[in-house]
Each structure stands twice: as structure tokens, then as C-alpha cells.
Enzyme design. Structure first.
Site, PDB file in Angstrom:
ATOM      1  N   CYS A  74     -22.231  -6.635 -19.889  1.00  0.00           N
ATOM      2  CA  CYS A  74     -21.077  -6.869 -19.021  1.00  0.00           C
ATOM      3  C   CYS A  74     -19.921  -5.983 -19.479  1.00  0.00           C
ATOM      4  CB  CYS A  74     -20.602  -8.319 -19.114  1.00  0.00           C
ATOM      5  SG  CYS A  74     -21.749  -9.512 -18.456  1.00  0.00           S
ATOM      6  N   CYS A  94     -18.410 -12.136 -20.570  1.00  0.00           N
ATOM      7  CA  CYS A  94     -19.689 -12.122 -21.293  1.00  0.00           C
ATOM      8  C   CYS A  94     -19.657 -13.115 -22.467  1.00  0.00           C
ATOM      9  CB  CYS A  94     -19.971 -10.711 -21.789  1.00  0.00           C
ATOM     10  SG  CYS A  94     -21.689 -10.406 -22.243  1.00  0.00           S
ATOM     11  N   CYS A 123     -25.751 -11.656 -22.067  1.00  0.00           N
ATOM     12  CA  CYS A 123     -25.526 -12.996 -21.521  1.00  0.00           C
ATOM     13  C   CYS A 123     -26.400 -13.289 -20.306  1.00  0.00           C
ATOM     14  CB  CYS A 123     -24.047 -13.194 -21.166  1.00  0.00           C
ATOM     15  SG  CYS A 123     -23.544 -12.377 -19.645  1.00  0.00           S
ATOM     16  N   CYS A 133     -27.233  -8.535 -17.433  1.00  0.00           N
ATOM     17  CA  CYS A 133     -26.604  -8.247 -18.722  1.00  0.00           C
ATOM     18  C   CYS A 133     -27.598  -8.582 -19.846  1.00  0.00           C
ATOM     19  CB  CYS A 133     -25.329  -9.073 -18.882  1.00  0.00           C
ATOM     20  SG  CYS A 133     -24.603  -8.941 -20.531  1.00  0.00           S
ATOM     21  N   GLY A 144       0.791  -1.218   0.000  1.00  0.00           N
ATOM     22  CA  GLY A 144       0.000   0.000   0.000  1.00  0.00           C
ATOM     23  C   GLY A 144       0.824   1.269   0.000  1.00  0.00           C
TER      24      GLY A 144
END
Lengths: 188, 292
Positions: free
Chosen positions: B265, B271, B243, B240, B31
């Protein structure tokens, strides 16, 4: 021909890329052990330590050689292949030696509170390196990992300094493992 | 076959060593943003020069590379970076998340779960999570040093005061291992939970701002929030349209000037894989295997 000229990478770009991925893997997953190949450094340097030096060190990284590793053949080899300035302990960005010779650890740079990255990386030559011994927990470790560390107390004290502290690579023959300062270490 | 006029993966060895050292320190202090001497790349800032440099430093000839831009494998940025490494490193490329060993991403985490050994490289525009609150680098550096992160909570609080909820929807700040507050790059906050305890190594490269940071595998990452306003990953409340997936992050696509729209997507590989497996959304057309 001078021995110092031999034993470097034959194909530096490709060999160093493989070496770095191994180094990155062992540092990001403490306890993992990988093998490094490609360099043939002079004794007493191990293959893994030699490959690490070729992969990470250059003219911008002051290097400290401790104990038996501060010998003419190693100095010449490093000077020719890496060009790293060989310096005293306090100025070191990298330090190489066995665990006893690297003592006392308090003399190494542990980074600054605002720049913790300015800390030394130790390359510790080990007589043996196995995935058993001290218990490791922390970033990079799903549950617990194990590594045959030279001792435990020094790494617990180092973790207490976080985000300051030193980071270690351990080398033995072609094998390499690592312990970043973020790892919690417990004796078995 | 790689272009022999370039060193492997474009960058010279000295530059790669410098970047590799920065990556290792980033991994050691999860980090924390490690400064590095970012190079000019043959593409403009904002196109992923940081991610490209990190990828170049990590690539080996054995890697299989996937590049996505907002989840898509087939947009300009993704295609150009993929071709760049095909040409300069000669690496294999793929669009399948599971087949890739190294994935460079702009602002998404793939829907498919990542696995041990994979590396996810993020392109980061502004790595400093406090930058828009405090423009001075000297001050933000001091704030990280002292763990003085009150300002970022004030920002989230002001969201609540103004909008009733935390309105920050992307680049949502996180805290890493209880120490550093980190900008996860502008990924939607829908992706934030995937940052934590991922089996994959996550590396972040900011070229213009000259910073590299990292999340090792299995690192604990917490999205900042309040007890009474807990963090909520959000997405459009639809399935979606191609899909039919109900759990993936969606892009809204305007289809005409009559208010028509569809949701698809954002992860094109996810997808397509679902469509080929026979899943069908509201506006989907059955896929003939092998044909478009």
C-alpha cells in the site's frame, strides 16, 4: 485615551488564525454559521465584521464604507488597526455596509474574464442571521442549505455572471455566514 | 512547544492575510488558479513550498496535522514538513487520517474516507493543466477565460492514437463544476474519483508557480474522457503483500536484483491499521501490538 486605539486583537496571530478558519468554513460551506470573537470595534460595526476586517484587510486592500458605516469612529478604528485605504465604490476590494447602503451592486468590481479573482468581497451587516430562508445549492453544499439572505434576485443575477461576480460575508453580532458567487439561490 | 523566535506558523501576519484572501477567492471560484505572492520558504522549491504556505495560513493552534508524501507518513519530505510545523506552530501531529484536522499531501489522497471539517492541502508542482501543451501564460489564461479546452482533449486523443488507451496515469486533468479544467496535482488517476463530492475542503498550493486553487466540499469534479474511451482509475493488479488489501493504491518495491518485487500500500497509515487489525498479505508478518 483615543477609542480608536482600543478593541483590536490581543494575540493577532492566534486570534486571526481562528477567525480565518471560521471565515473559510462558512465560505466553503454556504449556509453554515460560525461565531467570530476577539475584536471590540466601535458602533455601528458588529464584532464579526470587525474581526473579519482585522483578519483580511490591510494596507493592500482598498476598503469602501457604505452608509452609516462611513463615520469618523469606524474610519479611525480601521485606519489604526488595518491601515486599509478607504476608497470609493469602484476601487474597492472589500466593501462594508448594510444591504441597502451597498446598493446598487452593479458599481462593484466583479473581476475580469481572465482574472475573476479581482472581484469585490462584500461584508454585509445584517439585522438577523439564521440558517433558514432562501435555498442554497452548489459547491460546498451536499444537498441543500438555507440562509436568511436579504434578497434572492441579486444573488441569482450574480450567479449568472459566474465565474465573475462578488462574494459576500454576512455578519450579525458575533455571527458570520457567507455566500460565494458559485452558489445557486432559490426563493423558498 | 513552539519555537518562540518565529511568528505562529512561521509566516508573518501580512503574508498570511494575502494568502488567506487568495484562498477565499479560490474557494469562491472552484478550479480557478488564483495568483498569489508566494514567499521564499526555508526549503527548496519542489519540496512543497506552496502547500506549506497554504497550511501555514490555515493552521490554528487547535489543529492536528498529518503530512504525507506519496501516501507515506515516514518519508523525508513528510517528516521535515511535519517537524517544521511542530516547531513553528506547536500543533499536535498524527499519522492517523481520521484524527487529523488538516492533512498536507504530496501526490496522494488518503485511502480512508475524509470527513466534514477536514482540510486536505495538496503540494502542486505545475498547476496549469495546459502548460505542457501551451507554454505561454498569456495563451493558457485566454484559454481558461474562453473555456477553450480542445487542446487537452487532443492530448488525450493522441494518447489513444499512440497507445490504444489514455496513457496519462497521474496528474489526470479534471473539469470542475462544468467550468474550469484543473490539474489535480500529480496524484495517480486512481485517486481522481475521490476528488469529487468529498466532504473535506481541498486546497492546492503551487509555490514556485505562485498559484492557489480550491475545491470546496461536495464539488462536482469530472475526469476528462471520451464516450468510447471512458475514464478508468487504475492500479497495479495485485493485493498488498503486507496487509492483503485489494482496493488500495500500491507501490512496487524491488527487493533484489533477481527480479524479485513486492507490492505494498502506498498509504502507510491505511496499511499499518490493517496489519494491526490482523489482516495479512502474501509476504506479511503478523504484527505484535505495540512492537515493531
Amino acid at each position: 485615551m483615543n477609542d480608536a486605539l482600543l478593541g483590536g486583537f490581543v494575540d493577532a496571530a492566534v486570534q486571526s488564525s481562528h477567525a480565518f478558519r471560521a471565515a473559510l468554513t462558512v465560505l466553503s460551506q454556504p449556509g453554515e454559521i460560525r461565531e467570530l470573537h476577539g475584536a471590540v470595534p466601535p458602533a455601528p460595526l458588529s464584532v464579526a465584521a470587525g474581526v473579519l476586517l482585522l483578519t483580511l484587510c490591510d494596507g493592500t486592500t482598498p476598503l469602501h464604507l457604505a452608509g452609516a458605516y462611513d463615520c469618523a469612529s469606524v474610519r479611525d478604528w480601521i485606519t489604526f488597526h488595518c491601515g486599509a485605504p478607504l476608497v470609493s465604490v469602484e476601487a474597492a476590494v472589500f466593501a462594508l455596509g448594510d444591504w441597502v447602503a451597498l446598493q446598487p451592486l452593479g458599481q462593484f468590481a466583479i473581476g475580469l474574464p481572465d482574472y475573476p479573482d479581482r472581484a469585490v468581497t462584500l461584508i454585509v451587516e445584517m439585522p438577523a442571521l439564521e440558517a433558514k430562508g432562501a435555498v442554497l445549492r452548489g459547491p460546498g453544499i451536499a444537498d441543500a442549505a438555507y440562509l436568511s439572505l436579504p434578497e434572492v434576485a441579486a444573488f441569482q443575477a450574480n450567479r449568472a455572471l459566474f465565474p465573475l461576480g462578488f462574494d459576500c460575508f454576512f455578519t450579525c453580532g458575533a455571527k458570520v455566514a457567507a455566500l460565494p458567487r458559485s452558489t445557486h439561490v432559490e426563493a423558498v | 512547544m513552539s519555537d518562540q523566535a518565529y511568528n505562529f506558523a512561521y509566516l508573518d501576519e501580512q503574508t498570511k492575510r494575502m494568502i488567506r484572501r487568495a484562498i477565499l477567492k479560490g474557494v469562491a471560484v472552484p478550479g480557478y488558479q488564483v495568483p498569489f505572492a508566494s514567499r521564499e520558504m526555508p526549503m527548496p522549491y519542489g519540496w512543497g513550498t506552496g502547500g506549506v504556505q497554504v497550511t501555514a495560513a490555515c493552521l490554528t493552534p487547535d489543529d492536528t496535522l498529518k503530512v504525507i508524501d506519496q501516501g507515506a507518513d515516514d518519508t523525508t519530505n513528510a517528516v521535515s514538513i511535519r517537524k517544521f510545523f511542530q516547531r513553528t506552530a506547536g500543533v499536535a501531529v498524527t499519522e492517523a487520517t481520521a484524527d487529523a484536522t488538516l492533512i498536507q499531501t504530496r501526490h496522494r489522497i488518503p485511502e480512508a474516507a475524509l470527513t466534514t471539517g477536514q482540510i486536505l492541502v495538496y503540494q502542486v508542482p505545475i498547476p496549469e493543466p495546459l502548460r505542457f501543451l501551451e507554454p505561454r501564460e498569456t495563451e493558457t489564461r485566454k484559454m481558461h477565460e474562453l473555456e477553450e479546452y480542445g487542446l487537452i482533449h487532443v492530448k488525450l486523443y493522441e494518447d489513444i492514437a499512440r497507445h490504444g488507451t489514455i496513457a496519462t496515469s497521474y496528474a489526470y486533468p479534471v473539469k470542475v463544476e462544468g467550468r474550469y479544467v484543473m490539474d489535480p496535482s500529480p496524484i495517480p488517476k486512481f485517486d481522481n474519483p475521490k476528488l469529487s463530492n468529498s466532504p473535506a475542503l481541498q486546497l492546492f498550493g503551487a509555490g514556485r508557480e505562485q498559484r492557489i486553487y480550491a475545491l470546496p466540499p461536495f464539488t462536482h469534479v469530472v475526469s476528462l474522457d471520451f464516450d468510447d474511451h471512458p475514464f478508468e482509475p487504475s492500479k497495479a493488479p495485485h493485493d498488498c503483500d503486507l496487509c492483503g488489501a485489494g482496493e488500495s493504491y500500491l507501490d512496487e518495491v524491488i527487493t533484489d536484483d533477481q527480479g524479485g518485487r513486492m507490492f505494498v500500500c502506498s498509504d502507510t497509515d491505511f496499511c499499518r491499521t490493517r496489519c494491526e487489525a490482523g489482516h495479512l498479505g502474501a509476504l506479511g508478518v503478523p504484527v505484535l501490538k505495540g512492537g515493531a
